[in-house]
Design a protein around this motif. Structure first.
Motif, short mmCIF file in Angstrom:
data_model
loop_
_atom_site.label_atom_id
_atom_site.label_comp_id
_atom_site.label_asym_id
_atom_site.label_seq_id
_atom_site.Cartn_x
_atom_site.Cartn_y
_atom_site.Cartn_z
N MET A 81 69.51 17.82 -68.22
CA MET A 81 69.88 19.10 -68.82
C MET A 81 71.34 19.43 -68.54
N PHE A 82 71.77 19.12 -67.31
CA PHE A 82 73.15 19.40 -66.91
C PHE A 82 74.14 18.73 -67.85
N TYR A 83 73.87 17.48 -68.21
CA TYR A 83 74.82 16.73 -69.02
C TYR A 83 74.89 17.28 -70.45
N PHE A 84 73.75 17.78 -70.95
CA PHE A 84 73.76 18.38 -72.28
C PHE A 84 74.64 19.63 -72.30
N PHE A 85 74.45 20.51 -71.33
CA PHE A 85 75.26 21.73 -71.31
C PHE A 85 76.72 21.43 -70.95
N LEU A 86 76.95 20.40 -70.16
CA LEU A 86 78.33 19.99 -69.87
C LEU A 86 79.02 19.54 -71.15
N ALA A 87 78.32 18.75 -71.96
CA ALA A 87 78.90 18.29 -73.22
C ALA A 87 79.20 19.46 -74.15
N CYS A 88 78.28 20.43 -74.23
CA CYS A 88 78.53 21.62 -75.06
C CYS A 88 79.74 22.39 -74.55
N LEU A 136 76.61 10.65 -77.03
CA LEU A 136 77.09 11.97 -76.63
C LEU A 136 78.59 11.95 -76.37
N VAL A 137 79.05 10.86 -75.75
CA VAL A 137 80.48 10.73 -75.45
C VAL A 137 81.29 10.70 -76.74
N GLU A 169 79.90 21.99 -85.64
CA GLU A 169 79.10 20.87 -86.11
C GLU A 169 78.86 19.86 -84.99
N GLY A 170 79.86 19.69 -84.12
CA GLY A 170 79.69 18.80 -82.98
C GLY A 170 78.55 19.26 -82.08
N ILE A 171 78.43 20.56 -81.89
CA ILE A 171 77.34 21.10 -81.06
C ILE A 171 75.99 20.83 -81.73
N ILE A 172 75.91 21.01 -83.04
CA ILE A 172 74.67 20.69 -83.77
C ILE A 172 74.33 19.21 -83.59
#
Length: 485
Positions: free
Chosen positions: A1-8, A81-82, A278-281
């Protein structure tokens, strides 16, 4: 979960930090009247509220790409993701910003003209043809995709093939109206609401992953290629995840809103910001693909049965229940429809610019729209998978050309060109390599040979650009009126 929110968080930070750098380097001028102010015609040049324009732009560019592409890209693992994060910030959003702002500076002209003003007559004519072909492919893809989803949900007690044909006709009829009516009649009124529904849908699915206790990225966050069929990450992933990281289709859409923004300061939130949205989607759907399905093999099994549409159906219905799932799927259906109609509208405008046919008169709009839709209907007879593959390559190639044009614009105006040159070189390598190794193209070379050719082509383009840059006169205060080409 941390990595998802970090990417956002990285995407959002990219908007506020790198977006400001791009804007400052371009040099916005709020004292310069925009095309919406100088050339208002009540049809295509219509000044609108910036918040509304942002939502329309987001919906225009966010077709099936940031959903279907990231779902397919999830097969490669967290490397997807990267690419979404770095591609959106340093390539996609830069591309979208310049495609929009060059149109603003060039009297709202379509992207082939903006490319021609900076790369020459041949580039303009090539882009005229290439853009129209891409837009027709986009329009057809974004008819067939939602038609199949709708036929699965609302079949009218018809067999699937007949239901798909019926929905295809209904969607085409809507596209025709949206193409010829003034921009503020349908697009300006409905799209902001649709965009909000899209964002709520993406947020709702993310929340339900957490509420239902899913372990995010159960196979870890390593960058190794985990594709179950062994497809190479380079360059296939960078073509597969197109609209979620960088997309040439966006360059055909940005001029639509370039004709509506009230001042140049709107450029960063509307063009750069919509790409970040769009990147977040795309992040949401890539994460869903890697989290809802515990292994790439499980995801591949569903894709083999029904493609990305089956994944959307299964994920949405499971996470949000029958009603919530239905609403989520409707949101996914709205996405391609709201890009398909503007694809045909953009094609109409490009043809109008090329032929110098004014579009205030509805009869002249029909002169272009009728044959355009006739060709689009004929393309629907081609297999969907074939159309999608050629769309992906054409999409990224167009983006590459626009980045080179942006880099030359910056050179001509004494600006730092590297913000466009670096992603242009990278995307040139991606497209050239894909052309060499992809099975749908006649070369179909081995990876070792194709990789070498791709890198060599990118290096040659870079050398050519630097030679042209060195010999291009720089006038810092050069007017932006294009003159003759």
């Amino acid at each position: 979960m941390f990595y998802f929110f970090l990417a956002c968080a990285m995407l959002i930070a990219g908007y506020f930090v790198y977006g400001k750098i791009v804007e400052a380097n371009f040099g916005v001028d709020n004292c310069r009247a925009t095309p919406a102010c100088r050339m208002e015609d009540g049809v295509d040049f219509v000044k609108m509220d910036p918040k509304k324009i942002y939502l329309i732009q987001l919906l225009n560019i966010a077709g099936l790409g940031p959903i279907f592409g990231p779902i397919l890209g999830a097969l490669y693992g967290p490397a997807a993701l990267v690419w979404i994060v770095l591609g959106s910030i340093f390539a996609g959003a830069v591309h979208d910003y310049f495609s929009g702002m060059l149109s603003v500076r060039y009297d709202g002209k379509s992207i082939p003209d903006a490319v021609g003003y900076n790369l020459g007559k041949f580039a303009k004519q090539f882009m005229n043809v290439f853009s129209i072909v891409l837009l027709l492919l986009v329009g057809v893809v974004f008819v067939l995709g939602p038609a199949k989803l709708l036929a699965n949900k609302i079949g009218f007690d018809l067999d699937n093939a007949t239901a798909v044909m019926l929905w295809t006709g209904i969607i085409f009829a809507y596209y025709f109206l949206a193409t010829i009516l003034p921009v503020d009649k349908i697009i300006g009124r409905l799209y902001p609401l649709f965009a909000l529904a899209l964002l709520i849908m993406a947020g709702g699915l993310s929340v339900m992953l957490i509420v239902d206790g899913y372990t995010f990225f159960p196979n870890g966050v390593g960058l190794a290629n985990v594709h179950p069929t062994g497809l190479p990450l380079w360059p296939l992933m960078f073509i597969t995840i197109a609209c979620g990281a960088i997309s040439g289709f966006h360059a055909t859409q940005s001029p639509l809103m370039a004709r509506c923004i009230p001042d140049e300061k709107c450029g960063r939130p509307v063009f750069y910001g919509a790409m970040i949205g769009e990147g977040i989607i795309a992040l949401v759907w890539a994460t869903l693909g890697m989290t809802f399905y515990q292994t790439p093999e499980a995801l591949q099994a569903v894709l083999a049965q029904g493609g990305p549409a089956a994944v959307v159906d299964q994920v949405a219905t499971t996470l949000m229940g029958p009603i919530g799932g239905f609403l989520a799927i409707i949101g996914v259906i709205i996405l391609p429809i709201s890009s398909g109609d503007t694809a045909f509208r953009s094609a109409r405008l490009i043809i109008a610019d090329f032929t110098n046919i004014a579009q205030r008169d509805v009869v002249k709009r029909l002169m272009i729209a009728v044959p355009l839709f006739a060709v689009g209907f004929l393309i629907t007879k081609t297999e969907f998978g074939v159309i999608w593959r050629y769309f992906g390559f054409s999409n990224q190639t167009l983006a590459t050309i626009v980045l080179w044009a942006a880099a030359m614009y910056l050179v001509r105006h004494g600006k730092v060109h590297w913000i466009a040159t670096v992603p242009a070189v990278f995307m040139t390598a991606v497209c050239a390599t894909y052309l060499c190794v992809a099975p749908e193209f006649p070369l179909h070379l081995s990876e070792s040979v194709g990789y070498g050719i791709g890198i060599a082509v990118a290096a040659a383009c870079f050398v050519w650009f630097m030679f042209k840059a060195r010999n291009t006169p720089v006038v810092v205060d050069a007017p932006d009126s294009p003159g003759t080409i």
